[in-house]
Write a protein that holds these residues in place. Structure first.
Motif, short mmCIF file in Angstrom:
data_model
loop_
_atom_site.label_atom_id
_atom_site.label_comp_id
_atom_site.label_asym_id
_atom_site.label_seq_id
_atom_site.Cartn_x
_atom_site.Cartn_y
_atom_site.Cartn_z
N LYS A 251 0.87 -1.00 -0.10
CA LYS A 251 0.30 -0.13 0.11
C LYS A 251 1.27 1.28 -0.24
CE LYS A 251 -3.90 -2.49 2.61
NZ LYS A 251 -4.97 -2.30 3.92
N GLN A 252 1.81 1.53 0.72
CA GLN A 252 2.80 2.63 0.59
C GLN A 252 3.32 2.44 -0.59
OE1 GLN A 252 2.86 4.39 3.60
NE2 GLN A 252 0.80 2.41 4.45
N LEU A 253 3.13 1.12 -1.11
CA LEU A 253 4.68 1.07 -2.14
C LEU A 253 3.95 2.18 -3.31
CD1 LEU A 253 6.91 0.70 -4.20
CD2 LEU A 253 5.77 -1.81 -5.02
N LYS A 254 2.56 1.85 -3.31
CA LYS A 254 1.67 2.24 -4.70
C LYS A 254 1.82 3.71 -4.14
CE LYS A 254 -3.45 2.49 -6.56
NZ LYS A 254 -4.33 1.89 -6.12
N VAL A 255 1.33 4.39 -3.58
CA VAL A 255 2.07 5.49 -3.08
C VAL A 255 3.12 6.09 -3.56
CG1 VAL A 255 1.76 7.99 -1.52
CG2 VAL A 255 -0.16 6.35 -1.21
N PHE A 256 4.28 5.16 -3.03
CA PHE A 256 5.58 6.12 -3.32
C PHE A 256 6.18 5.77 -4.64
CE2 PHE A 256 9.76 5.21 -3.59
CZ PHE A 256 10.71 6.28 -3.38
N LYS A 257 4.94 5.00 -5.79
CA LYS A 257 5.58 4.48 -7.38
C LYS A 257 4.71 5.71 -7.99
CE LYS A 257 5.48 0.89 -10.40
NZ LYS A 257 5.02 -0.44 -10.67
N GLU A 284 13.88 -0.36 -2.74
CA GLU A 284 14.16 -1.37 -3.32
C GLU A 284 13.22 -2.44 -3.98
OE1 GLU A 284 15.38 -3.33 0.53
OE2 GLU A 284 17.62 -2.44 -0.19
N MET A 285 11.82 -2.15 -3.45
CA MET A 285 10.65 -2.33 -3.78
C MET A 285 9.88 -1.80 -5.08
SD MET A 285 8.26 -3.25 -0.20
CE MET A 285 6.60 -3.89 -0.51
N THR A 286 10.24 -0.62 -5.26
CA THR A 286 9.69 0.03 -6.42
C THR A 286 10.45 -0.52 -7.78
OG1 THR A 286 9.69 2.09 -5.52
CG2 THR A 286 9.78 2.43 -7.74
N VAL A 287 11.95 -0.78 -7.32
CA VAL A 287 12.71 -0.88 -8.17
C VAL A 287 12.34 -2.63 -8.75
CG1 VAL A 287 14.78 -2.02 -8.98
CG2 VAL A 287 14.68 0.51 -7.89
#
Length: 505
Positions: A251-257, A284-287
């Protein structure tokens, strides 16, 4: 006769705790909807036979219809044929439709250049998908349990994995569901033995040809016998807890991405400034997420590849690395771009390298050019397929030049043009005149100074008078060719590509 007895006993289990736990697990994860058809894989082994009987027992209560699929890989001779006959008997006795798929696993693995394990897994998935399409099934049920989950966690850890690899096997993933993930292997075998339900034993599971078998036959038993009898269950539970952490981070990744990644056609650009401002775990999760999106799959993408891409943010523009699945990561002015490397693009790169080294190009390797029609309109298509209309006309001196100097329209002194004008993309030797004194600058240097990404330079339209670039469309005009007080005839050129082409000065 024995199979008929199995069917009658199916509704008279001595201990109904196991079916009840499976039913609760199915309901907890909302695996089925009433009225759905469910494909269940059945090899004849303990796990898949247990799943078959429990789903058969629960199907009326759950409101689903079962269809079984058995794959005979053709590698165990009579043993494989015996498994097939066994599965046919129990499905016929239970009144459950059965699809049997026979194949030569060894031959297919060789043709696909895959390991036997990987090829077998893919063949089974393909068989399940075909059956699902044939019967209109919404779900495919597989017989993974807690020990499988523990094995997956350990296997991923020793191979090297990120957080996602530590979350084990998901109860629900797309149309695939795993109702037995709430049970340990010993509970499954105990249930079958207690109720007199027979099953087949695949001798290849007892060998140590595969990594998973080594963990299953050596590592887990040692942990259960020497450390904790419930080691596998605890590992599976840890994977479930990590899955909860992963879901939160996603969920945090979605916003950050959304803040740091943008799509450019088939490419993904990770912009440096917002990317570097994030926590390490989100970076790291974004990459990894971007690599999976570009590749179209996640297998074989590991922490090593994430680290390699991450280091590019500290490198110079133009640095690049190759990744699995024909992917490439390139450091640009704005950040790092991930893209698939297609054969056509590799050819473009080869041609570009020839240009830079001064190697004579074959005629078919030269960028297409279209001679401008004065007056009139011509059409041009860039190497990547962008279509543009270029309209030229001689205008009256009485017209106000200021009204014609727009992002997609410009005026030139027609009488000082030396050659036939053409519209094209860049070539070796191209230059622009940068001041009134007539000083020249290589087009390549200009594009680099303007920080135009290398991947976009070959798409920029040029209005060229030989090697002299009169107009870098969307960017600037050459000083030589601009109308002045001595101009007698004005050539107006209008670019129509369905969009504004930015600044021109």
């Amino acid at each position: 006769m024995a199979e008929k007895e199995q069917k009658t006993r199916a509704y008279q289990y001595k201990n109904k705790e196991i079916p009840a736990r499976v039913r609760a697990y199915i309901q907890e994860h909302r695996m089925f909807e009433r009225g759905e058809t469910v494909i269940t894989g059945i090899s004849g082994g303990a796990d898949s036979v247990c799943l078959f009987f429990i789903l058969h027992y629960l199907q009326e209560e759950l409101g689903v219809k079962l269809v079984a699929v058995h794959v005979n890989h053709g590698i165990r001779g009579e043993d494989a044929d015996a498994d097939e006959r066994f599965v046919q008997n129990i499905c016929e006795t239970a009144g459950i439709p059965l699809e049997i798929v026979r194949c030569n696993l060894e031959l297919i693995a060789k043709k696909r250049k895959q390991s036997m394990e990987e090829a077998g897994r893919n063949i089974r998935r393909e068989a399940f998908e075909r059956a699902a399409q044939k019967y209109g099934a919404a779900k495919i049920a597989l017989a993974h349990h807690k020990n499988d989950n523990a094995e997956t966690l350990l296997m991923n850890l020793v191979r090297g994995t990120g957080l996602n690899g530590m979350t084990g096997i998901k109860p629900v993933r797309d149309r695939y569901v795993r109702p037995l993930l709430c049970l340990e292997r010993r509970e499954i075998e105990g249930f079958l033995e207690q109720n007199g339900i027979r099953y087949q034993t695949d001798q290849t599971n007892l060998t140590e040809d595969y990594t998973r078998n080594k963990i299953r036959n050596r590592v887990i038993p040692y942990m259960e016998n020497q450390i904790n009898p419930r080691a596998a269950a605890h590992l599976s539970e840890a994977a479930e807890q990590l899955r909860g952490v992963q879901e939160f981070l996603e969920k945090q990744l979605k916003v950050f991405k959304e803040n740091c990644v943008s799509r450019k056609g088939e490419k993904l650009l990770i912009r440096t400034e917002p990317f570097q401002s994030g926590d390490k775990i989100l970076r790291e999760m974004t990459v990894l997420s971007c690599m999976e999106e570009v590749a179209g799959q996640a297998k074989d993408l590991s922490a090593v590849h994430v680290a390699d891409v991450s280091t590019l943010f500290g490198k110079q523009c133009g640095r690049q690395i190759m990744l699995p699945y024909h992917m490439r990561a390139v450091r640009g002015y704005e950040g790092v771009t991930l893209e698939k490397v297609h054969a056509a693009r590799e050819k473009e790169k080869e041609v570009r390298q020839k240009k830079e080294k001064g190697i004579l190009l074959r005629e078919e390797e030269l960028p297409l050019e279209v001679k401008c029609r004065i007056p009139g309109t011509v059409f041009y298509q860039t190497p990547k397929g962008k279509k543009t209309a270029v309209t030229c006309r001689i205008v009256d001196l009485a017209e106000t030049p200021g009204n014609m100097q727009k992002s997609h329209t410009n005026c030139f002194d027609y009488d000082i043009i030396k050659h036939d004008l053409c519209v094209r993309t860049r070539r070796p030797g191209d230059y622009i005149v940068i001041d009134r004194e007539g000083r020249k600058q290589k087009l390549k240097s200009y594009l680099i100074n303007e920080k135009i990404p290398a991947s976009e330079r070959g798409e920029i339209l040029l209005i060229a008078d030989g090697s002299h670039i009169l107009w870098v469309v969307g960017h600037r005009l050459s000083f030589c060719g601009r109308p002045d007080e001595h101009t007698k005839r004005i050539l107006q050129i209008q670019i129509d590509g369905g969009e504004s082409h930015g600044r021109d000065n």
